[in-house]
Design an enzyme around this catalytic site. Structure first.
Site, short mmCIF file in Angstrom:
data_model
loop_
_atom_site.label_atom_id
_atom_site.label_comp_id
_atom_site.label_asym_id
_atom_site.label_seq_id
_atom_site.Cartn_x
_atom_site.Cartn_y
_atom_site.Cartn_z
N GLY A 208 12.70 44.76 27.15
CA GLY A 208 13.74 44.95 26.14
C GLY A 208 13.25 45.01 24.70
O GLY A 208 14.05 44.92 23.78
N ALA A 209 11.93 45.17 24.51
CA ALA A 209 11.38 45.14 23.14
C ALA A 209 12.08 46.13 22.21
O ALA A 209 12.42 45.78 21.08
CB ALA A 209 9.88 45.43 23.18
N ASP A 331 4.23 52.16 20.37
CA ASP A 331 4.72 51.72 21.69
C ASP A 331 3.57 51.61 22.69
O ASP A 331 3.72 51.91 23.87
CB ASP A 331 5.81 52.68 22.23
CG ASP A 331 6.51 52.14 23.47
OD1 ASP A 331 6.42 50.93 23.73
OD2 ASP A 331 7.13 52.93 24.19
N CYS A 632 19.71 59.18 28.02
CA CYS A 632 19.83 59.21 29.49
C CYS A 632 20.06 60.61 30.04
O CYS A 632 19.47 61.00 31.04
CB CYS A 632 20.97 58.30 29.95
SG CYS A 632 20.66 56.56 29.64
CA CA Z 1 8.10 50.02 25.04
#
Ligand code: CA
Length: 709
Positions: A208-209, A331, A632
């Site tokens: 959830g970062a 990331d 999504c």
């Molecule tokens: Ca990530």
């Protein structure tokens, strides 16, 4: 005291009782599963390789090497592999699970954290467990509602659910024994990784970062569910007491008010354990938000983001750490598969830990002390040139931190390698990595504000700044390879091209001289571990992302793979003509079961519906679609993955469009109720934008190509 002499009848009864007691329980019965799984204790797990007929823990053993010493199926005969059985898992979302097998009983997980127990002798379901995760939790998951696996210990199975529970089930019945909530459900925590069992404790992380959470791993007593320890990965509010000495050290490497955005660092996948050193290894995730400026005033390494940690499993205290990406802003998680092995490095026998994290370098560390032994790029990278062997830190390129221009950086957030497990074969001494080529344009957004209900990257292209292209990028960017990597020389020995996409399956290797991997194109393939020659291939219908396993039942070696397209890349795009429900495929030599009749799906057609809207309304719809829907459903013109691209949805969808978006009609499937974020007019604009785009695509005006995140 008198003793009666047993009569012949008594003797017969005694013999009958004795036969009854010695009789093995019926395979697949509760009694059988109970006795087979009860023997799995700490010693059993520490010596998992002594029972190669079973696959009892996520990475095959505590070293997580995914190497099986079985060789009944080998290079010479693998061409005779045939289908033994398949089983429909009745799910249409991504299947990332590594099944476990104990004495012919297979345990595996499905999306949301569902659990299945299967009689692997026959391919028959024994029991299923549905944690009944409310659909609203789907929008907290960055990358599909997946689950990667479970653990078995003393007659129990353990699974983490998408909504952050850790669940203990009776292995023989699937009945709930205990469950604990491991997260604050007001925050966007999820669990997708497999718990690990170490010394009577079940250890679980979370994800959830990007959504603004603070990462940690927690150990619970496996029998009672009582919390034993928790290790926070990033520091919290420094005005409050630090939870550990490690957090005090870490806080010195942060600036600004990071804790308000959670900090990140979530440990959502990789773990390994060395019983001799009594060290438990954890890979940690990226920061929240991605952009270092917004997270920490572009100051400090931000420990323990993107790191490999060695913890004492008895108390959760930090023993050593190695940070792969200091001050990460791309990331670059270090949550990728960790593998332990012993090897001779520079003339010295070393206990090593290996990782190919997202940042593109293959690391070999001394796992006793965290000292860097070597690190070289295993994929195309441009954010750094090398790793300084003295400091252990990367030497970054001068454009990598994207503050004055938008920059195309490789790898992108999908990484040079993602969660799909790699494997190490001690016979070939090669690591087999499902490798990615990819990049992304990163830019500094000076106006970023923390978004409690969505992604926090802050690293998006800034329209006011020039964009630097990458002139050196390889032609096969966005493709993948299966590579065989020599961890000693840090060189690639062979490769297999995956031209459709980089998003393929995890890997398993065996003493039969084989490497098994599934692909996005729905193929399950065996390669020669020495040279990468393709030796066997099977059509499994849908794209594969999970890792295979192998085991023995009644003297026969089997290979199983969980098939089910999805995950981060599979949400929006498909590389097979159809997607079938998740399914287990099991193969054995000379098996000849017929393949299932794959469901024939209709060719996708672009939606054609009348609508009326102004140019401004269409463009407002586009802005809102890009903000709320693309994550999504994908961009207009993409073909859709396990979540449909709406340009191809049928008329029925559009008659209930408002109820879906504003009343949560499909909440159960994970489609959020947007009534807290969108009003009726905005939803109409989105709908009209989709219908307009479908028309453009039909007339050939729109872009009908896949856009990459
Ligand atoms: Ca990530």
């Amino acid at each position: 005291m008198s003793r009666s002499i047993p009569t012949p009848l008594t003797i017969l009864v005694l013999i009958a009782i004795s036969i009854q007691c010695n009789k093995k329980p019926e395979p697949g019965s509760e009694a059988h599963i109970k006795s087979a799984t009860s023997v799995i204790d700490d010693e059993y797990l520490a010596n998992a390789d002594n029972t190669p007929e079973n696959w009892v823990t996520y990475g095959k053993n505590y070293a997580e090497d995914r190497f099986s010493s079985l060789k009944q199926i080998n290079k010479e005969n693998v061409g005779n592999l045939g289908l033994a059985w398949t089983l429909n898992l009745e799910t249409t979302r991504g299947v990332e699970t590594t099944p476990l097998v104990v004495d012919g009983i297979m345990f595996l997980t499905g999306p949301w954290g569902k659990v299945f127990a299967v009689d692997a002798r026959k391919g028959k379901m024994i029991w299923t467990y549905d944690p009944e995760v409310p659909g609203r939790f789907a929008e907290k998951a960055c990358c599909d509602v997946v689950n990667r696996g479970l653990s078995i210990y003393k007659g129990r199975v353990f699974v983490g659910t998408l909504d952050g529970r850790l669940v203990s089930l009776d292995a023989s019945t699937g009945r709930l024994v205990w469950q604990v909530l491991t997260v604050d459900t007001t925050k966007a925590y999820t669990i997708t990784g497999a718990p690990r069992i170490v010394k009577g404790k079940v250890i679980i992380g979370n994800g959830g970062a990007e959504f603004g959470v603070r990462g940690y791993v927690t150990a619970y007593d496996a029998m009672t569910g009582k919390q034993s320890w928790r290790f926070y990965i990033v520091p919290g509010d420094p005005s409050k007491p630090f939870e550990s000495k490690a957090m005090e050290i870490a806080a010195k490497t942060w600036a600004g008010e990071w804790w308000k955005y959670g900090g990140g660092g979530t440990a959502w996948d990789a773990m390994a354990y060395d019983p001799e050193l009594n060290l438990f290894y954890v890979g940690t995730g990226n920061g929240s938000p991605w952009d270092w400026f917004h997270r920490s005033n572009s100051t400090g390494d931000n420990l323990f983001l993107s790191s490999i940690l060695a913890l004492n499993p008895d108390d959760g205290e930090l023993v050593w750490y190695y940070q792969t990406t200091p001050g990460d802003e791309w990331d670059y998680t270090a949550t990728q598969h960790l593998i332990l092995s012993n090897m001779r490095v520079d003339g010295q026998e070393r206990k090593v830990i290996m990782q190919a994290p997202k940042n593109g370098f293959f690391y070999v560390l001394d796992r006793a002390n965290g000292k860097l032994l070597s690190a070289e790029p295993y994929t195309y990278i441009n954010w750094a040139t090398s790793i300084d062997k003295t400091t252990g830190k990367p030497i970054e390129t001068d454009f990598s931190r994207y503050k004055t221009e938008n920059v195309t950086i490789a790898p992108g957030p999908m990484g040079g390698h993602n969660w799909q497990p790699m494997a190490y074969n001690p016979l070939t001494r090669l690591v087999y990595i499902p490798m990615h080529f990819n990049s992304r344009v990163y830019g500094h957004d000076p106006n970023w504000k923390y978004n409690e209900k969505g992604w926090n990257m802050a690293a998006v292209e800034n329209p006011n700044l020039p964009t630097r292209k990458d002139e050196t990028a390889p032609k096969n960017l966005n493709q993948g390879e299966l590579i065989a990597w020599d961890p000693i020389t840090q060189k690639r020995i062979w490769k297999v091209d995956h031209t459709a996409t980089f998003w393929n399956g995890g890997v398993m290797t065996s003493a039969g001289g084989l490497v098994f991997q599934g692909t996005a194109e729905g193929k399950f393939i065996a390669y020669d571990a020495n040279n990468g020659d393709k030796l066997w291939e099977s059509n499994v219908g849908s794209g594969v992302i999970a890792s295979p396993i192998t085991y023995v039942i009644d003297g026969t070696q089997y290979v199983s793979i969980a098939v089910g397209w999805g995950g981060a890349r599979g949400i929006k795009t498909t590389f097979t003509k159809e997607n079938y429900p998740g399914r287990i495929f099991t193969f054995a030599l000379n098996a000849k079961q017929p393949y299932p009749e794959f469901y024939a799906t209709k060719p996708k057609e672009l939606i054609k519906l009348d609508f009326s809207a102004t140019k401004d309304q269409i463009s407002n719809g586009q802005m809102l679609y890009n903000k709320h829907c693309t994550v999504c459903h994908g961009w207009m013109g993409a073909n859709g993955g396990v979540i449909p691209n709406l340009a191809y949805s049928g008329e029925g969808t559009y008659t209930i469009f408002n109820d879906i978006v504003l009343k949560g009609l499909l909440l159960k499937n994970g489609m959020p109720n947007f009534s807290d974020r969108l009003n009726q007019k905005e939803v109409t604009d989105i709908k009209n934008y989709i219908l307009h785009s479908a028309g453009e695509l039909r007339s050939g005006k729109g872009t009908d190509k896949v856009h990459f995140q």
